[in-house]
Write a protein that holds these residues in place. Structure first.
Motif, short mmCIF file in Angstrom:
data_model
loop_
_atom_site.label_atom_id
_atom_site.label_comp_id
_atom_site.label_asym_id
_atom_site.label_seq_id
_atom_site.Cartn_x
_atom_site.Cartn_y
_atom_site.Cartn_z
N TYR A 63 29.86 7.78 -22.15
CA TYR A 63 28.63 7.00 -22.28
C TYR A 63 27.43 7.91 -22.50
N THR A 64 27.45 9.09 -21.86
CA THR A 64 26.39 10.06 -22.08
C THR A 64 26.30 10.40 -23.56
N LEU A 65 27.49 10.62 -24.16
CA LEU A 65 27.48 10.98 -25.58
C LEU A 65 27.02 9.83 -26.46
N TYR A 66 27.45 8.61 -26.09
CA TYR A 66 26.94 7.44 -26.83
C TYR A 66 25.41 7.43 -26.77
N ALA A 67 24.88 7.68 -25.59
CA ALA A 67 23.43 7.69 -25.41
C ALA A 67 22.78 8.75 -26.31
#
Lengths: 620, 485
Positions: free
Chosen positions: B270-274
């Motif tokens: 999710y961090t990378l999606y962000a």
């Protein structure tokens, strides 16, 4: 000249690509070959010994759950030729009881790639197979002296009932063509040969396991590679439950001693075979162990051909056991009614042609004709059918229909039993006679003898027994089979499908009556069993090679039959003299478990009598 | 006669570096085949019972073949390109029907004791045909219909070969995309292709590896997508500070995640999606501010890549049957298969790894002699080199191959006419594909695809096929001064 300098720059991308990949690969090589020392460690010395772990072969039970075939341990001596140092041949030969010449011969054979295509001096090679536990014990004591010699545990067959040799089959070492056709096999493996051992090989053999061991440079085992991560445990073969009743089978073999022929007994409601005796028989235990080769050669050379399974490979003229099929066809086609009578003055006479018959009252109706086995009746019926120009346009059309009826009753083609080597027998078709006599040049009279089961028609004892089961069922049968259950699996669905013949069930009732009459008042009187209402039909088949064959087909009890049987004794004369008593005793044994006291003398006479002497085969 | 003079002329004109590399590789291959099939009982390398002996026979025939090719007029290759292609297609189709089933493949024509694999020979005819097609006057791959036609030329024989159940040989045709790239196909197509395959392998290979609650496969793919996005934006918006700002954005998101992680475990996916979302928004703002449409492309590619990744996961888990999943996993080396492919690659790594720095010496390798490595004289022959000649020998062999490929590229580029150049690139690409995939497989990096290592793997068909490919190029190159005007 067309040259795009912008595109030419792309050569650097393509060249760069291969250079980058090459660098990645060299780094990978560096990791594998220099950084990581595990790989070197594994491979130091001779690294691995792959040891095959043989599964235990599936066991075989009879229909009552009695164990028939199981396994015993034997020991194979393996040699890794590269590891053999000084070798004290004499001590080795003494331990396992072979001569020096024999030993040298075996080594030579082991190294010969014609016999052993996968020979490598680096891997274990089979030197001597199937040592007994005792020999193994002696060798074990001095094994430390022989580098490069290993002992491999194997399983071989052991028999609780030493019967049914051709039915059970046996196991042998694989041939080079087995190895080529199935990658499962390696040189020195065993595979099923003949019988159930062959047809159910895939279930019985299981799956081999493998143990990967690490060795040091002196060949000493240093444990398992990666703690056995790549080991595979062997998976045992599946057990089989046969439909055979071991005691009935044993009894059948007892009755058939000193005779040539066959017995097939079927449970009509399922098609399960209760007993199948091919005589002369042999002990399956004789084909186990190191004596196998010698004994096998003896059986091959035997003039009476014990390896030939007469129940499914013997094709015989069915003789009078064929007559019920004819009645059925004529009834279904409306050629006769049960009450129709035909004359018989010592036989069927038409012009110069005469088919003889024995004395009985005449004219005669269908049921008594079956009971007394009147030849004339069926000749008249057959002629009436083939010559009926109102129903059929031509003779060959009528005959084609006749053949279709026979095929629907299981004749002329393999029934599809779960055993190797079944023969199809022979039912001629119109084309066959067109070729033989030229088209249009044959008629009913030309081929009249097929109506009484002589002439061209041939059947296996299995087909005759199947006819009996079909009549017992009043018009349907299940494909006969010998395996009732396979562990963790189902038997082939072809054995649970009902086959209905082209004749309606109601006509079968008339045939049953006729066959019952044969036992009460006809040719099979000796076959009656107290309280069982036996139905039967004799057969006395002429054959060009000598004395008549004695045949019987029957079932019991009349209502709700439990057993249907066919007995065929070569060169034993009238059906009533040998085949009927043997068939009747078999049914009595199955139904009552014992033989009534007043029938004991009959039992003894059957077991003691010798008809093999009439076979015309000279025994050396 | 003039032709005799031409022949002598050609031998002096032939490219010496390529010829020397070729001879070294073939001879080294031959002694390695002997080592790979050696079992201490066979006597001679010349014995016709051994594979080395048979290979020697093939080498003799190959020499005749090579001279034969050199004596052909260089204009003929161009002239016969189309008929040869048609003939190839015909033979490939016939093969499906007349070839016996050999280990599941219907690709071998059996002529008495000889077995020939037509798929091997189709490579050079397809190369000639492609070269002829692309060298048509005023041809450009920027034209979509031309591109489609060129791809069809390549894909038709590949499909027929798949029908022969020789998927490995068919995949070799992917190599021609390199040629199309050199001749003007958009780099984006190549990038998309390479990218999809990389995503696919990464996503699947690490689909079941987790760091905490983070799926490593997704994490790697998203990191790649983020990198591509950042790189494309920076290269398209050529102003200073952009990269720095993006770095700051990503670092702060990473920092926030790190802080949250102290209290509750964070799924870094999710961090990378962000990060990707933030960078996309930033790129969009840049695009609007500077009025540059081309900045929307990186955003589109990032979005498409994420969609692709999600659909791969979905397809794999929900559409494929378990046994199909397992098969793909095994062939990508993601699942242990002790009896099949997994065991082979493991054994191959052990053999190579045990070679050490200098190797065990010629004919002294124990791993390959003990027959632990399957196909050790065909597809896995590099193991023997690794085991017996060690890191030094294997690296040297890789360098020889790189030199050969680079030399072929040089030859291609020095041609004056398009036909010769395109053909040269075809040869280079086929060699690249074979070398990269074969070595990658043996080293346990790339999927297990059974294709031979040029000039090393045992087998007459492949030796002939590579020789024909190379010598046609050498023949054309020898006459390059007469060509192109």
């Amino acid at each position: 000249m067309r040259k795009d300098y912008n595109l030419e720059k792309r050569k650097y991308i393509i060249g760069g690509f291969i250079v980058v990949i090459a660098i990645i690969y060299i780094v990978r090589l560096f990791m594998l070959q220099i950084v990581d020392t595990d790989y070197r460690r594994f491979a130091e010395g001779n690294a691995f010994l792959k040891k095959v772990q043989y599964p235990s072969r599936g066991m075989i039970y009879d229909r009552e759950g009695r164990l028939m075939v199981y396994n015993q341990s034997a020991y194979d001596v393996m040699m890794i030729p590269r590891e053999v140092k000084e070798f004290d041949t004499l001590a080795f030969c003494n331990a396992i009881d072979i001569t020096k010449e024999e030993f040298e011969g075996r080594v030579k054979r082991m190294k010969d790639r014609r016999y052993n295509p996968s020979y490598s001096s680096y891997t274990p090679q089979l030197l001597i197979s199937q040592m007994s536990a005792e020999e193994y014990g002696r060798l074990q004591e001095i094994l430390y002296k022989f580098s490069g010699i290993y002992v491999q545990n194997r399983v071989i067959r052991e028999y609780k009932y030493d019967i049914a040799g051709s039915l059970l089959g046996n196991i042998r070492e694989v041939s080079s063509s087995d190895i080529e056709n199935d990658s499962y096999y390696k040189a020195g493996d065993y595979t099923g040969d003949l019988g159930i051992e062959k047809s159910y090989e895939k279930y019985l053999r299981g799956e081999k396991g493998i143990e990967i061991l690490l060795r040091d440079s002196k060949g000493r085992i240093k444990g398992e590679y990666e703690n056995g991560k790549y080991n595979e445990a062997p998976i045992s073969g599946k057990n089989l439950t046969l439909s055979i009743d071991a005691e009935l089978q044993e009894y059948g073999e007892y009755l058939m001693q000193n005779k040539i022929g066959a017995i097939v007994a079927i449970e009509p409601s399922t098609g399960e075979i209760l007993a199948m005796v091919s005589a002369p028989t042999y002990k399956p235990s004789s084909l186990v162990g190191r004596e196998r080769g010698k004994n096998y050669a003896k059986l091959v050379k035997d003039k009476y051909k014990p390896l030939y399974d007469r129940t499914i490979m013997g094709v015989y003229p069915p003789g009078s056991t064929f007559k019920p099929t004819q009645s059925l066809i004529f009834l279904q086609e409306g050629i006769i009614k049960p009450s129709s009578s035909y004359p018989c003055h010592g036989g069927f006479i038409s012009g110069r042609l005469k088919v003889g018959c024995h004395p009985h009252s005449a004219p005669i109706a269908m049921k008594p004709a079956l009971a007394t086995s009147c030849n004339a009746y069926f000749c008249y019926g057959f002629k009436a059918m083939l010559d009926n120009r109102t129903k059929y346009e031509r003779t060959d059309e009528a005959f084609t229909l006749w053949k279709d009826y026979m095929v629907s009753m299981g004749y002329g083609y393999k029934l599809g039993i779960d055993l190797p080597g079944e023969k199809r027998g022979f039912i001629p078709n119109s084309e066959y006679y067109d070729k033989y006599y030229r088209k249009g040049r044959w008629k009913a009279l030309t081929i009249i003898s097929v109506s009484i089961g002589q002439g061209e028609v041939l059947a296996t004892p299995l087909q005759i027994a199947n006819l009996s089961a079909t009549i017992a069922n009043r018009g349907y049968y299940y494909t006969p089979h010998v395996v009732k259950q396979i562990q963790d699996s189902e038997i082939d669905s072809i054995y649970t499908q009902r086959h209905t013949t082209m004749v309606e069930s109601k006509y079968y009732e008339d045939i049953v009556e006729g066959m019952r009459m044969a036992v009460t008042d006809g040719t099979c009187r000796i076959g009656e069993i107290e309280g069982a209402e036996v139905c039967g039909k004799t057969g006395t088949a002429q054959n060009p090679h000598g004395r008549d064959h004695s045949a019987f087909m029957g079932f019991a009890p009349k209502n709700n039959p439990k057993i249907a049987i066919a007995v065929y004794v070569e060169n034993a004369g009238f059906g009533a003299t040998y085949a009927v008593p043997i068939g009747s005793l078999m049914m009595e044994k199955f139904l009552n478990d014992t033989i009534a006291t007043d029938r004991k003398p009959l039992e003894e006479r059957m077991a003691k009598s010798n008809t093999i002497i009439y076979s015309g085969v000279k025994k050396h | 006669m003039a032709s005799r003079n031409t022949n002598i002329n050609i031998l002096s004109q032939i490219d010496k570096p390529t010829l020397v590399l070729y001879i070294i590789l073939v001879l080294w291959g031959w002694v390695t085949i002997y080592a790979a099939s050696y079992n201490f009982d066979d006597t001679s390398i010349f014995s016709m019972d051994s594979r080395a002996g048979k290979q020697l026979l093939w080498m003799g025939l190959t020499t005749i073949l090579a001279f034969g090719i050199l004596s052909i007029d260089h204009r003929k290759f161009e002239a016969y390109a189309y008929p040869l292609y048609a003939l190839t297609i015909l033979i490939l189709i016939i093969t499906i029907f007349i070839a016996p089933n050999i280990k599941g493949s219907h690709s071998w024509i059996v002529l008495g004791p000889i077995r020939v694999q037509p798929a091997e020979f189709s490579k050079f005819t397809v190369a000639l045909c492609l070269a002829r097609f692309i060298s048509t006057y005023n041809f450009t791959l920027k034209n979509l219909s031309n591109l489609v036609k060129a791809i069809l030329l390549i894909i038709v024989p590949a499909l027929i070969i798949i029908l022969q159940r020789e998927t490995g040989s068919a995949l070799v045709y992917l190599a021609f995309t390199l040629v199309l790239f050199r001749e003007g196909m958009s780099g984006l197509i190549l990038l998309t292709g390479v990218g999809s395959i990389t995503y696919f392998i990464l996503a699947l290979k690490y689909a079941e590896t987790f760091w905490g609650i983070t799926c490593v496969g997704d994490l790697l793919v998203l990191t790649l997508i983020l990198s591509v996005l950042v790189m494309m934006t920076t290269s398209r918006y050529k102003r200073r500070g952009v990269f720095k700002i993006m770095l700051i954005i990503c670092s702060s998101i990473a920092l926030i995640s790190g802080i949250i992680n102290i209290f509750t475990p964070v799924n870094w996916v999710y961090t990378l999606y962000a990060m990707i979302l933030s960078i996309s928004i930033y790129t969009f703002i840049l695009s609007v501010k500077s009025n540059t449409i081309k900045l929307l492309l990186p955003i589109g590619i990032a979005a498409a890549s994420i969609l692709f990744m999600l659909s791969v996961n979905y397809m794999f888990n929900n559409v494929l049957e378990p046994h199909q999943q397992s098969r793909i996993k095994v062939s990508f080396g993601m699942e242990d298969d002790p009896r099949g492919v997994g065991y082979n690659v493991n054994q191959s790594k052990i053999a190579i790894g045990s070679g050490g720095f200098f190797g065990k010496g010629y004919l002294a390798g124990t791993q390959t002699k003990l027959k632990y490595v399957p196909e050790q004289d065909t597809d896995f022959i590099f193991c023997t080199v690794g085991e017996e000649f060690g890191f030094v020998g294997s690296t040297f062999l890789i360098l020889l191959y790189v030199s050969l490929v680079l030399r072929i590229i040089t030859l291609a580029e020095r041609q004056r006419d398009a036909f010769a150049r395109v053909y040269g690139y075809c040869v280079a690409s086929i060699f690249i594909f074979h070398i990269v995939i074969n070595l990658g497989m043996v080293l346990g990096i790339s999927p297990v695809i059974g294709i031979p290592l040029p000039f090393f793997s045992y087998g007459g068909s492949s030796l002939w096929s590579f020789t024909i490919l190379l010598f046609i190029l050498l023949r054309i190159d020898a006459s390059r001064t007469e060509r192109g005007y």
